[in-house]
Design an enzyme around this catalytic site. Structure first.
Site, PDB file in Angstrom:
ATOM      1  CD  GLU A   1      45.022  58.116  41.788  1.00 53.10           C
ATOM      2  OE1 GLU A   1      44.898  57.105  42.459  1.00 53.10           O
ATOM      3  OE2 GLU A   1      46.171  58.761  41.694  1.00 53.10           O
TER       4      GLU A   1
ATOM      5  CG  HIS B   1      43.400  16.163  21.478  1.00 53.08           C
ATOM      6  ND1 HIS B   1      44.435  16.179  21.782  1.00 53.08           N
ATOM      7  CD2 HIS B   1      43.417  15.510  19.966  1.00 53.08           C
ATOM      8  CE1 HIS B   1      45.448  15.626  20.921  1.00 53.08           C
ATOM      9  NE2 HIS B   1      44.734  15.485  19.830  1.00 53.08           N
TER      10      HIS B   1
ATOM     11  CB  ALA C   1      63.192  46.666  36.440  1.00 52.64           C
TER      12      ALA C   1
ATOM     13  NE  ARG D   1      55.227  49.090  41.958  1.00 56.16           N
ATOM     14  CZ  ARG D   1      55.458  50.075  41.297  1.00 56.16           C
ATOM     15  NH1 ARG D   1      56.228  50.299  40.198  1.00 56.16           N
ATOM     16  NH2 ARG D   1      54.604  51.290  41.329  1.00 56.16           N
TER      17      ARG D   1
ATOM     18  N   GLY E   1      66.831  41.032  37.473  1.00 52.62           N
ATOM     19  CA  GLY E   1      66.201  39.876  36.782  1.00 52.62           C
ATOM     20  C   GLY E   1      64.964  39.425  37.165  1.00 52.62           C
TER      21      GLY E   1
HETATM   22  P1  FAD Z   1      48.391  50.913  42.746  1.00 53.79           P
HETATM   23  O1  FAD Z   1      47.880  50.585  41.509  1.00 53.79           O
HETATM   24  O2  FAD Z   1      49.578  51.438  43.043  1.00 53.79           O
HETATM   25  O3  FAD Z   1      47.570  52.393  42.957  1.00 53.79           O
HETATM   26  C1  FAD Z   1      47.664  53.167  43.994  1.00 53.79           C
HETATM   27  C2  FAD Z   1      47.106  54.576  43.674  1.00 53.79           C
HETATM   28  O4  FAD Z   1      47.002  55.414  44.726  1.00 53.79           O
HETATM   29  C3  FAD Z   1      47.813  55.199  42.492  1.00 53.79           C
HETATM   30  O5  FAD Z   1      46.948  55.708  41.538  1.00 53.79           O
HETATM   31  C4  FAD Z   1      48.400  56.450  43.092  1.00 53.79           C
HETATM   32  O6  FAD Z   1      48.461  57.325  42.425  1.00 53.79           O
HETATM   33  C5  FAD Z   1      47.354  56.536  44.413  1.00 53.79           C
HETATM   34  N1  FAD Z   1      47.926  57.336  45.521  1.00 53.79           N
HETATM   35  C6  FAD Z   1      48.996  56.811  46.288  1.00 53.79           C
HETATM   36  N2  FAD Z   1      49.208  57.853  47.229  1.00 53.79           N
HETATM   37  C7  FAD Z   1      48.268  58.658  47.157  1.00 53.79           C
HETATM   38  C8  FAD Z   1      47.680  59.807  47.940  1.00 53.79           C
HETATM   39  N3  FAD Z   1      48.382  59.986  49.064  1.00 53.79           N
HETATM   40  N4  FAD Z   1      46.537  60.526  47.687  1.00 53.79           N
HETATM   41  C9  FAD Z   1      45.874  60.127  46.675  1.00 53.79           C
HETATM   42  N5  FAD Z   1      46.257  58.959  45.815  1.00 53.79           N
HETATM   43  C10 FAD Z   1      47.340  58.222  46.161  1.00 53.79           C
HETATM   44  N6  FAD Z   1      50.374  43.019  38.750  1.00 53.79           N
HETATM   45  C11 FAD Z   1      49.679  41.757  38.183  1.00 53.79           C
HETATM   46  O7  FAD Z   1      48.957  41.466  38.899  1.00 53.79           O
HETATM   47  N7  FAD Z   1      49.946  41.468  36.740  1.00 53.79           N
HETATM   48  C12 FAD Z   1      50.939  42.257  36.084  1.00 53.79           C
HETATM   49  O8  FAD Z   1      51.205  41.674  34.819  1.00 53.79           O
HETATM   50  C13 FAD Z   1      51.437  43.302  36.595  1.00 53.79           C
HETATM   51  N8  FAD Z   1      52.303  43.751  35.582  1.00 53.79           N
HETATM   52  C14 FAD Z   1      52.976  44.893  36.229  1.00 53.79           C
HETATM   53  C15 FAD Z   1      54.151  45.674  35.446  1.00 53.79           C
HETATM   54  C16 FAD Z   1      54.706  46.696  35.725  1.00 53.79           C
HETATM   55  C17 FAD Z   1      55.662  47.362  34.726  1.00 53.79           C
HETATM   56  C18 FAD Z   1      54.320  47.089  37.254  1.00 53.79           C
HETATM   57  C19 FAD Z   1      55.072  48.381  37.542  1.00 53.79           C
HETATM   58  C20 FAD Z   1      53.665  46.619  37.881  1.00 53.79           C
HETATM   59  C21 FAD Z   1      52.984  45.561  37.524  1.00 53.79           C
HETATM   60  N9  FAD Z   1      51.898  44.716  38.384  1.00 53.79           N
HETATM   61  C22 FAD Z   1      51.369  43.678  37.919  1.00 53.79           C
HETATM   62  C23 FAD Z   1      51.784  44.995  39.803  1.00 53.79           C
HETATM   63  C24 FAD Z   1      50.450  45.829  39.922  1.00 53.79           C
HETATM   64  O9  FAD Z   1      50.483  46.947  39.152  1.00 53.79           O
HETATM   65  C25 FAD Z   1      50.112  46.180  41.301  1.00 53.79           C
HETATM   66  O10 FAD Z   1      50.324  45.253  42.226  1.00 53.79           O
HETATM   67  C26 FAD Z   1      48.909  46.910  41.280  1.00 53.79           C
HETATM   68  O11 FAD Z   1      48.792  48.039  40.757  1.00 53.79           O
HETATM   69  C27 FAD Z   1      48.550  47.240  42.788  1.00 53.79           C
HETATM   70  O12 FAD Z   1      47.227  47.752  42.965  1.00 53.79           O
HETATM   71  P2  FAD Z   1      47.274  48.828  44.101  1.00 53.79           P
HETATM   72  O13 FAD Z   1      45.541  49.223  43.971  1.00 53.79           O
HETATM   73  O14 FAD Z   1      47.542  48.261  45.588  1.00 53.79           O
HETATM   74  O15 FAD Z   1      48.223  49.997  43.779  1.00 53.79           O
END
Ligand code: FAD
Length: 586
Positions: A149, A559, A384, A387, A297
């Protein structure tokens, strides 16, 4: 020859002079059978008035604010042919397109592992919800796991700058709004005094409790965590490089790519101006701007708008598309739109932000859209707009892994990329970008990497917007059904008839369930109202279990609860409901 069809108000169960809340079509609108023409509201319930014909609306004979009675003509539709039913073939819930694959033979590639600082069975790249879940599952299946990480704190976007901090702040917003609403019922607290420092500390405390727990669980499972940015140097080799230039090489038998996504940007915005925020900096809660423009939005933009508005900002939302929160059914979104329409300064849909200029007095935004002004000044602008996946930043080509032009990595049902021993999960493999999707994919990848049979065969991935009111949906949406021509019938229960919703002062919600007309199996669900995100879980389970309307209707729900609305929507479909009067189906 043109066939003019008068569509009339159906049997209203004896109600007279029912209010027209909203007219949803105008002359020239194209409608299909079952499209909502208008929303009516009595003191007991509100209902959408469906079209019984398909064609072009020629005349609208009712208006918002007016009243209607049974038999009144609502609209005149010119239809080439009268249509009584949608004609699509019955559908069944989707099953996995990917049959389980044979397990990866243990020991594959072992002899060929390159020399490296560390050797492992499973390397996991990225420690978000996908990555840490994969690492822990693989460790529990007796694999030697290295988790790489780039940040020293585990948890990824979701725990650190996404799901968790946003929900902590949304909780605060909810309490503020609920306290204010009580003043109408004789309990006044006065305006809240907001002290940002302890508020930030509390939110950060929630996050660090969770991320600290992750680090502890890694230790308990003997998962070796390596801090550094990982890039592939070969099909079995990765280098993790730290900010000081030092690095660790790791040789692996299998790898699971879980690198997630990053914030997308649009042109014309001065991102180096600290007054321009993204979701990450907005969650830092540096201050509460007087005038906040939210560009986008979608769910993330609207969640941020929700808590900044509650903290005191005057919020304007601008969205390029013609409606907020694309993906959700319009009848659900309309309930949110009505509420935030009263709370926000302005909501401009079908509007483009042309550019934003940094000025001494603020950020000047220039708009292009019918209802938006040419320009307006804001204290902060929060962008916003979506992504982007991180697949293009990991040297995937060195491992032979294909990445598409947008940065996504394609996988099969076992989460394998085009390279058999390298898997990918989470945001980096595609939509929906949601933490619970990533976690489920993670388990599949870890299990297959450990030599077990597993495949991702979830029928539905629920979506939730934690706005006020919340909007949640799972499975088939009405919009999707209509676009794809999937036959469905609907059972809906308006929360204006729910004692619990009335007691919560939130009777605008709806629960609707979509069923297969031939098998009566549930195909999809949509809910708008407080706790919709909790309630949708029952519908998701019902879809996974292939439940029929009767299963939901005959399940005794406690209920008075909001959960009853799920059973009652199924009763409405079955025709056994007594909590509402619904005209009998012909
Ligand atoms: P990530 O959580 O993006 O984790 C990827 C990790 O990989 C990160 O820690 C990053 O640092 C690491 N990384 C990347 N490249 C490298 C590299 N080359 N070497 C080492 N490490 C690396 N989802 C929900 O289900 N419910 C919600 O309520 C929700 N709310 C959200 C609110 C916001 C404001 C945002 C931005 C997102 C939200 N999401 C929500 C989406 C959710 O955060 C993501 O879908 C989820 O985090 C994806 O998980 P992931 O493990 O694929 O990636």
């Amino acid at each position: 020859m043109a066939n003019l069809v008068e569509i009339r108000v159906p049997d209203l169960g004896g109600y007279k002079g029912v209010d027209v809340l909203e007219v949803l079509v105008k002359p020239g609108s194209m409608v299909k059978v079952d499209d909502a023409l208008a929303t009516l509201s009595s003191d007991k319930a509100s209902m959408d008035l469906p079209s019984t014909a398909a064609g072009t609306v020629r005349e609208v004979r009712i208006q918002a604010g007016g009243k209607v009675n049974e038999g009144d003509v609502v609209v005149v539709v010119e239809s080439a042919e009268s249509v009584l039913q949608t004609t699509a073939s019955p559908s069944s819930p989707a099953s996995s397109p990917h049959p389980p694959e044979p397990p990866l033979p243990l020991g594959e590639g072992e002899q060929a592992l390159p020399t490296a600082d560390l050797q492992c069975d499973v390397l996991v790249l990225g420690a978000g919800p996908g990555g840490y879940t994969a690492a822990y599952r693989a460790a529990d299946l007796d694999q030697k796991v290295v988790l790489v990480e780039r940040f020293p704190i585990l948890g990824g976007v979701c725990l650190n700058v996404g799901c968790i901090p946003s929900k902590a702040l949304l909780h605060v917003a909810k309490v503020i709004d609920e306290a204010a609403a009580l003043s109408e019922h004789g309990v006044a607290f006065g305006p809240p005094k907001i002290d940002l420092e302890p508020l930030r500390a509390w939110k950060d405390g929630v996050v660090s409790r969770l991320t600290g727990g992750l680090a502890q669980m890694a230790k308990q499972r003997k998962v070796q965590v390596v801090t550094g940015t990982g890039t592939f140097e070969g099909p079995h080799l990765l280098r993790a490089t730290r900010a000081d230039g030092s690095s660790t090489t790791i040789a692996f038998r299998s790898a699971i790519i879980a690198v997630g996504s990053r914030i997308a940007q649009i042109p014309g915005i001065p991102y180096d101006d600290a007054r321009v925020l993204d979701s990450t900096s907005a969650l830092e809660l540096r201050d509460v701007p007087e005038q906040l423009l939210v560009v986008g939005g979608g769910i993330i933009g609207l969640e941020m708008a929700t808590f900044y508005r509650a903290l005191g900002s005057a919020v304007t939302v601008v969205e390029l598309l013609d409606g907020l929160m694309p993906g959700a059914d319009r009848d659900l979104v309309r309930v949110l739109e009505r509420r935030i329409g009263r709370q926000y300064e302005a909501i401009y849909t079908s509007t483009k932000v042309l550019r934003i200029e940094s000025t001494q007095d603020g950020l000047k935004a220039y708009f292009e859209g019918k209802k938006a002004p040419e320009s307006a000044l804001f204290d902060r602008v929060l962008v916003a707009v979506g992504r982007r996946p991180n697949g293009d930043r990991i040297g995937a080509e060195m491992a032979g892994v294909s990445v598409d032009s947008r940065g996504f990595i394609a996988v099969d049902g076992a989460m394998r990329t085009n390279v058999r021993h390298i898997f990918a999960i989470g945001d980096v493999i595609g939509q929906p970008m949601l933490a619970h999707k990533a976690m489920h994919e993670a388990k599949v990848a870890a299990e297959v990497a450990a030599g077990h049979q597993s495949s991702f065969d979830a029928r539905v991935i629920p979506s939730v917007a934690y706005t006020d009111p919340e909007i949640a949906w799972a499975g088939l949406t009405e919009t999707e059904a209509k676009t794809r021509g999937v036959a469905f019938e609907k059972g809906a229960f308006p929360w204006s008839a729910s004692g619990r919703a009335l007691a919560l002062g939130q009777a605008e919600g709806w629960t609707k369930l979509l069923f297969d007309p031939s098998t009566k199996r549930i195909l999809g669900a949509g809910i708008v109202g407080p706790q919709a995100g909790e309630l949708i879980a029952e519908a998701a389970l019902a879809i996974e279990m292939g439940a029929e309307a009767g299963d939901l209707a005959l399940t005794i729900h406690p209920h008075p609860t909001l959960s009853e609305t799920v059973g009652l929507a199924a009763e409405a479909f079955e025709g056994s409901i007594t909590d509402l009067y619904l005209p009998r189906r012909k």
